[in-house]
Scaffold this motif. Structure first.
Motif, mmCIF file in Angstrom:
data_model
loop_
_atom_site.group_PDB
_atom_site.id
_atom_site.type_symbol
_atom_site.label_atom_id
_atom_site.label_comp_id
_atom_site.label_asym_id
_atom_site.label_seq_id
_atom_site.Cartn_x
_atom_site.Cartn_y
_atom_site.Cartn_z
ATOM 1 N N ILE A 2 2.428 -5.428 4.331
ATOM 2 C CA ILE A 2 3.722 -4.836 4.679
ATOM 3 C C ILE A 2 4.680 -4.900 3.496
ATOM 4 C CG2 ILE A 2 5.778 -5.096 6.136
ATOM 5 C CD1 ILE A 2 3.867 -5.814 8.429
ATOM 6 N N SER A 3 4.723 -6.031 2.798
ATOM 7 C CA SER A 3 5.636 -6.136 1.647
ATOM 8 C C SER A 3 5.243 -5.145 0.548
ATOM 9 C CB SER A 3 5.699 -7.565 1.113
ATOM 10 O OG SER A 3 4.431 -8.000 0.716
ATOM 11 N N ASP A 4 3.951 -4.897 0.371
ATOM 12 C CA ASP A 4 3.503 -3.897 -0.608
ATOM 13 C C ASP A 4 3.985 -2.500 -0.214
ATOM 14 O OD1 ASP A 4 2.218 -5.850 -2.076
ATOM 15 O OD2 ASP A 4 0.210 -5.332 -1.373
ATOM 16 N N SER A 10 7.099 5.367 -0.928
ATOM 17 C CA SER A 10 6.556 6.723 -1.035
ATOM 18 C C SER A 10 5.026 6.735 -1.069
ATOM 19 C CB SER A 10 7.109 7.420 -2.276
ATOM 20 O OG SER A 10 6.703 6.722 -3.431
ATOM 21 N N ARG A 11 4.415 5.552 -0.987
ATOM 22 C CA ARG A 11 2.947 5.458 -1.011
ATOM 23 C C ARG A 11 2.356 6.212 0.181
ATOM 24 N NH1 ARG A 11 -0.545 -0.066 -1.406
ATOM 25 N NH2 ARG A 11 -2.569 0.933 -1.398
ATOM 26 N N ALA A 64 4.564 5.852 3.533
ATOM 27 C CA ALA A 64 4.781 4.579 4.216
ATOM 28 C C ALA A 64 6.136 4.528 4.909
ATOM 29 C CB ALA A 64 4.646 3.424 3.226
ATOM 30 N N ASP A 65 7.196 4.940 4.222
ATOM 31 C CA ASP A 65 8.520 4.872 4.848
ATOM 32 C C ASP A 65 8.622 5.799 6.054
ATOM 33 O OD1 ASP A 65 8.563 7.207 3.269
ATOM 34 O OD2 ASP A 65 10.595 6.850 2.521
ATOM 35 N N GLU A 66 7.961 6.923 6.007
ATOM 36 C CA GLU A 66 7.962 7.842 7.147
ATOM 37 C C GLU A 66 7.178 7.230 8.311
ATOM 38 O OE1 GLU A 66 8.603 11.372 9.461
ATOM 39 O OE2 GLU A 66 9.669 10.310 7.892
ATOM 40 N N ALA A 67 6.080 6.562 8.011
ATOM 41 C CA ALA A 67 5.295 5.902 9.063
ATOM 42 C C ALA A 67 6.136 4.826 9.746
ATOM 43 C CB ALA A 67 4.021 5.294 8.483
#
Length: 102
Positions: A2-4, A10-11, A64-67
């Motif tokens: 989660i921290s990654d 944007s990953r 990732a941020d969208e998820a």
């Protein structure tokens, strides 16, 4: 993990309903990788329920941020959590579950 993902929002993530990199530390991973096990079917069903609630298809790529945004906006009440998590034995150790104060 989660921290990654928070460090690189944007990953791109590929959302799947099978064992993947997120499952690497799970003590049940060995049993889950057996395709016809009861556990693998139950976990796959939980994954499918989440994807259905998020209106995303298996194998979809999403940042990732969208998820995180989708999960936090669409899975935000007790009935959603109960439907997805049910009696999952990891519920009380789940970082998302605990973080959301459920």
């Amino acid at each position: 993990m989660i921290s990654d993902l928070e460090a690189l929002p944007s990953r791109l993530l590929k959302l799947v309903t099978e064992c993947d990199a997120i499952c690497i530390s799970c003590p049940s991973k060995r049993e889950c990788t057996i395709q016809e096990s009861v556990l693998s079917r139950r976990i796959r069903q939980m994954d499918l329920t989440v994807l259905e609630k998020l209106k995303i298809e298996d194998g979809t790529f999403v940042k990732a941020d969208e998820a995180f945004r989708l999960i936090n906006s669409k899975l935000n009440n007790a009935s959603d959590i109960e439907e997805v998590c049910g009696t999952c034995k990891w519920r009380q150790k789940c970082l998302w579950y605990m973080q959301a104060g459920r």
